[in-house]
Design an enzyme around this catalytic site. Structure first.
Site, PDB file in Angstrom:
ATOM      1  N   ASP A  61       3.491  15.492  -1.081  1.00  0.00           N
ATOM      2  CA  ASP A  61       2.868  14.787  -2.308  1.00  0.00           C
ATOM      3  C   ASP A  61       3.905  14.134  -3.172  1.00  0.00           C
ATOM      4  OD1 ASP A  61       1.514  13.765  -4.487  1.00  0.00           O
ATOM      5  OD2 ASP A  61       0.142  15.519  -5.017  1.00  0.00           O
ATOM      6  N   TYR A  66      -2.248  -1.798 -11.401  1.00  0.00           N
ATOM      7  CA  TYR A  66      -1.503  -1.658 -10.000  1.00  0.00           C
ATOM      8  C   TYR A  66      -0.147  -2.120 -10.395  1.00  0.00           C
ATOM      9  CZ  TYR A  66       0.645  -2.803  -5.638  1.00  0.00           C
ATOM     10  OH  TYR A  66       1.500  -2.998  -4.635  1.00  0.00           O
ATOM     11  N   ALA A  94       2.787   4.712  -2.182  1.00  0.00           N
ATOM     12  CA  ALA A  94       2.368   3.890  -3.271  1.00  0.00           C
ATOM     13  C   ALA A  94       0.956   4.203  -3.323  1.00  0.00           C
ATOM     14  CB  ALA A  94       2.810   2.436  -3.280  1.00  0.00           C
TER      15      ALA A  94
HETATM   16  N1  LIG Z   1      -0.079  -3.999   0.620  1.00  0.00           N
HETATM   17  C1  LIG Z   1       0.429  -4.984   0.033  1.00  0.00           C
HETATM   18  O1  LIG Z   1       0.003  -6.119   0.105  1.00  0.00           O
HETATM   19  C2  LIG Z   1       1.804  -4.864  -0.662  1.00  0.00           C
HETATM   20  C3  LIG Z   1       2.174  -5.986  -1.680  1.00  0.00           C
HETATM   21  C4  LIG Z   1       3.330  -5.892  -2.238  1.00  0.00           C
HETATM   22  C5  LIG Z   1       4.109  -4.852  -2.253  1.00  0.00           C
HETATM   23  N2  LIG Z   1       3.630  -3.620  -1.540  1.00  0.00           N
HETATM   24  C6  LIG Z   1       4.368  -2.506  -1.777  1.00  0.00           C
HETATM   25  O2  LIG Z   1       4.951  -2.170  -0.389  1.00  0.00           O
HETATM   26  C7  LIG Z   1       5.174  -0.696  -0.203  1.00  0.00           C
HETATM   27  C8  LIG Z   1       4.350  -0.283   0.938  1.00  0.00           C
HETATM   28  O3  LIG Z   1       2.737  -0.531   0.822  1.00  0.00           O
HETATM   29  P1  LIG Z   1       1.985  -0.278   2.259  1.00  0.00           P
HETATM   30  O4  LIG Z   1       1.045  -1.776   2.112  1.00  0.00           O
HETATM   31  O5  LIG Z   1       2.640   0.175   3.367  1.00  0.00           O
HETATM   32  O6  LIG Z   1       0.937   0.790   1.431  1.00  0.00           O
HETATM   33  P2  LIG Z   1      -0.158   1.739   2.149  1.00  0.00           P
HETATM   34  O7  LIG Z   1      -0.305   1.190   3.624  1.00  0.00           O
HETATM   35  O8  LIG Z   1      -1.268   1.939   1.152  1.00  0.00           O
HETATM   36  O9  LIG Z   1       0.730   2.887   2.451  1.00  0.00           O
HETATM   37  C9  LIG Z   1       0.963   3.719   1.264  1.00  0.00           C
HETATM   38  C10 LIG Z   1       1.124   5.449   1.850  1.00  0.00           C
HETATM   39  O10 LIG Z   1       1.402   6.086   0.553  1.00  0.00           O
HETATM   40  C11 LIG Z   1       0.865   7.320   0.794  1.00  0.00           C
HETATM   41  N3  LIG Z   1       0.680   7.900  -0.378  1.00  0.00           N
HETATM   42  C12 LIG Z   1      -0.361   7.751  -1.287  1.00  0.00           C
HETATM   43  N4  LIG Z   1      -0.231   8.656  -2.377  1.00  0.00           N
HETATM   44  C13 LIG Z   1       0.680   9.621  -2.039  1.00  0.00           C
HETATM   45  C14 LIG Z   1       1.150  10.697  -2.674  1.00  0.00           C
HETATM   46  N5  LIG Z   1       0.828  11.079  -3.844  1.00  0.00           N
HETATM   47  N6  LIG Z   1       2.297  11.220  -1.893  1.00  0.00           N
HETATM   48  C15 LIG Z   1       2.699  10.807  -0.642  1.00  0.00           C
HETATM   49  N7  LIG Z   1       2.099   9.608  -0.246  1.00  0.00           N
HETATM   50  C16 LIG Z   1       0.977   9.029  -0.707  1.00  0.00           C
HETATM   51  C17 LIG Z   1      -0.689   6.828   1.498  1.00  0.00           C
HETATM   52  O11 LIG Z   1      -1.130   8.086   1.946  1.00  0.00           O
HETATM   53  P3  LIG Z   1      -2.610   8.208   1.856  1.00  0.00           P
HETATM   54  O12 LIG Z   1      -3.313   7.197   2.479  1.00  0.00           O
HETATM   55  O13 LIG Z   1      -2.859   9.418   2.685  1.00  0.00           O
HETATM   56  O14 LIG Z   1      -2.863   8.511   0.426  1.00  0.00           O
HETATM   57  C18 LIG Z   1       0.041   5.761   2.435  1.00  0.00           C
HETATM   58  O15 LIG Z   1       0.280   6.490   3.850  1.00  0.00           O
HETATM   59  C19 LIG Z   1       4.506   0.028  -1.636  1.00  0.00           C
HETATM   60  O16 LIG Z   1       5.201   0.186  -2.683  1.00  0.00           O
HETATM   61  C20 LIG Z   1       3.627  -1.141  -2.019  1.00  0.00           C
HETATM   62  O17 LIG Z   1       3.446  -1.290  -3.272  1.00  0.00           O
HETATM   63  C21 LIG Z   1       2.432  -3.549  -0.942  1.00  0.00           C
END
Ligand SMILES: NC(=O)c1ccc[n+]([C@@H]2O[C@H](COP(=O)([O-])OP(=O)(O)OC[C@H]3O[C@@H](n4cnc5c(N)ncnc54)[C@H](OP(=O)(O)O)[C@@H]3O)[C@@H](O)[C@H]2O)c1
Length: 291
Positions: free
Chosen positions: A44, A133, A68
């Protein structure tokens, strides 16, 4: 072997390794060195002791934070949870990186901007997040950038992969059920997780990486609206379904979103010679790889 060689040989710890970016990163980084893929259940990141224990045990040369709190609308009512993961955890990881002598790669978002500029945002443009966010992610950027470590904070936008909860998979699912109504007055750049993972690898492999840490915009090239993106997905899937444009006002959400959040990625090109592909090509690549 260059600076990265020595760092990566010690191992690459990917946090949030089961998210849409984390999964792709864990595969893409493997040629650089041994990858330790840590999901939420393994560590975590909001727990400072757990972060230090994991990093202290693995002693990686590179830490990649793909974790995230990304539920943009839910974050409006779950501020504390969003703050813990997006604002505090990056500082824990940066401190752990400092203690281990590791490099840190961290990701942020186009939602740190309010969208009023009307032209692509550079790294030096003032931030003004419209939602919880974006505000929590902005604090996380600073937590990393102010630590005395080699760190890369990569702001990206409209991230998707063929798996996971994202706009691409939602459109794909809904297109099978009937006509779609999609917001046409918010502009940005869809970025595939694979394009971002490949850019991450190229940054880490760059011979000057050790002295080029900092904040970079890293998104695909070009721009479109959510409606334009949905049409492109539906067209590429060969689905015969209407995609009607609607306004933001017609699709109320808990979180406000910027109307225009295209990122200018010129600095990444200038310093590293790296450019992500045009968003249409990245989408074609995702579909070719079996969407
Ligand atoms: N998605 C977008 O459109 C977008 C756009 C711009 C930037 N970003 C950035 O890109 C990066 C990757 O995003 P993504 O889209 O791959 O996000 P994602 O699919 O939501 O994956 C985030 C991961 O973080 C894990 N997580 C959440 N809380 C946690 C904790 N306390 N400890 C450990 N793990 C934790 C989640 O696990 P659980 O599901 O089990 O909680 C999930 O596996 C992030 O920094 C995000 O802000 C994303």
């Amino acid at each position: 072997m260059g600076a990265l060689g020595a760092q990566a040989r010690r191992g690459i710890a990917v946090f949030g390794a089961h998210g849409q970016l984390g999964r792709v990163l864990a595969r893409a980084l493997a040629p650089l060195g041994p990858v330790h893929a840590l999901g939420h259940a393994d560590c975590d990141v909001g727990d400072e002791e757990a972060v230090h224990a994991a990093v202290g045990c693995l002693m990686p040369g590179v830490i990649v934070n793909a974790s995230a709190y990304t539920a943009v609308d839910r974050a409006e009512s779950e501020c504390d949870a969003a703050r813990r993961v997006n604002s505090e955890a990056p500082g824990f990881l940066a401190d752990a990186a400092a203690a281990a002598g590791a490099w840190l790669v961290h990701y942020s978002t186009d939602y740190v901007f309010d969208g009023r500029k009307g032209e692509p945002y550079g790294e030096g443009d003032p931030t003004a997040p419209l939602n919880v966010y974006g505000a929590t992610k902005r604090v996380g950027e600073e937590a990393v950038l102010t630590r005395p470590i080699v760190a890369f904070v990569l702001r990206t936008s409209w991230l998707y992969d063929r798996e996971g909860r994202n706009f691409f998979s939602t459109v794909k699912r809904l297109a099978a059920a009937g006509p779609l109504r999609i917001v046409a007055d918010q502009y940005g750049t869809p970025t595939s997780a694979m394009a971002l993972a490949e850019a991450t690898c190229a940054i880490l492999r760059h011979p000057g990486a050790a002295r080029l840490g900092g904040l970079y915009h890293a998104a695909c090239e070009g721009e479109t609206s959510w409606h334009g993106f949905a049409r492109a997905i539906v067209g590429a899937l060969g689905a015969r379904v209407e995609v009607a444009p609607i306004t933001t006002a017609e699709y109320p959400t808990a979180a406000r979103r910027p109307a225009y959040s295209v990122l200018d990625c010129g600095l990444l090109k200038e310093r590293f010679g790296i450019a992500l592909p045009p968003w249409e090509r990245a989408l074609a690549d995702v579909l070719r790889n079996g969407a």
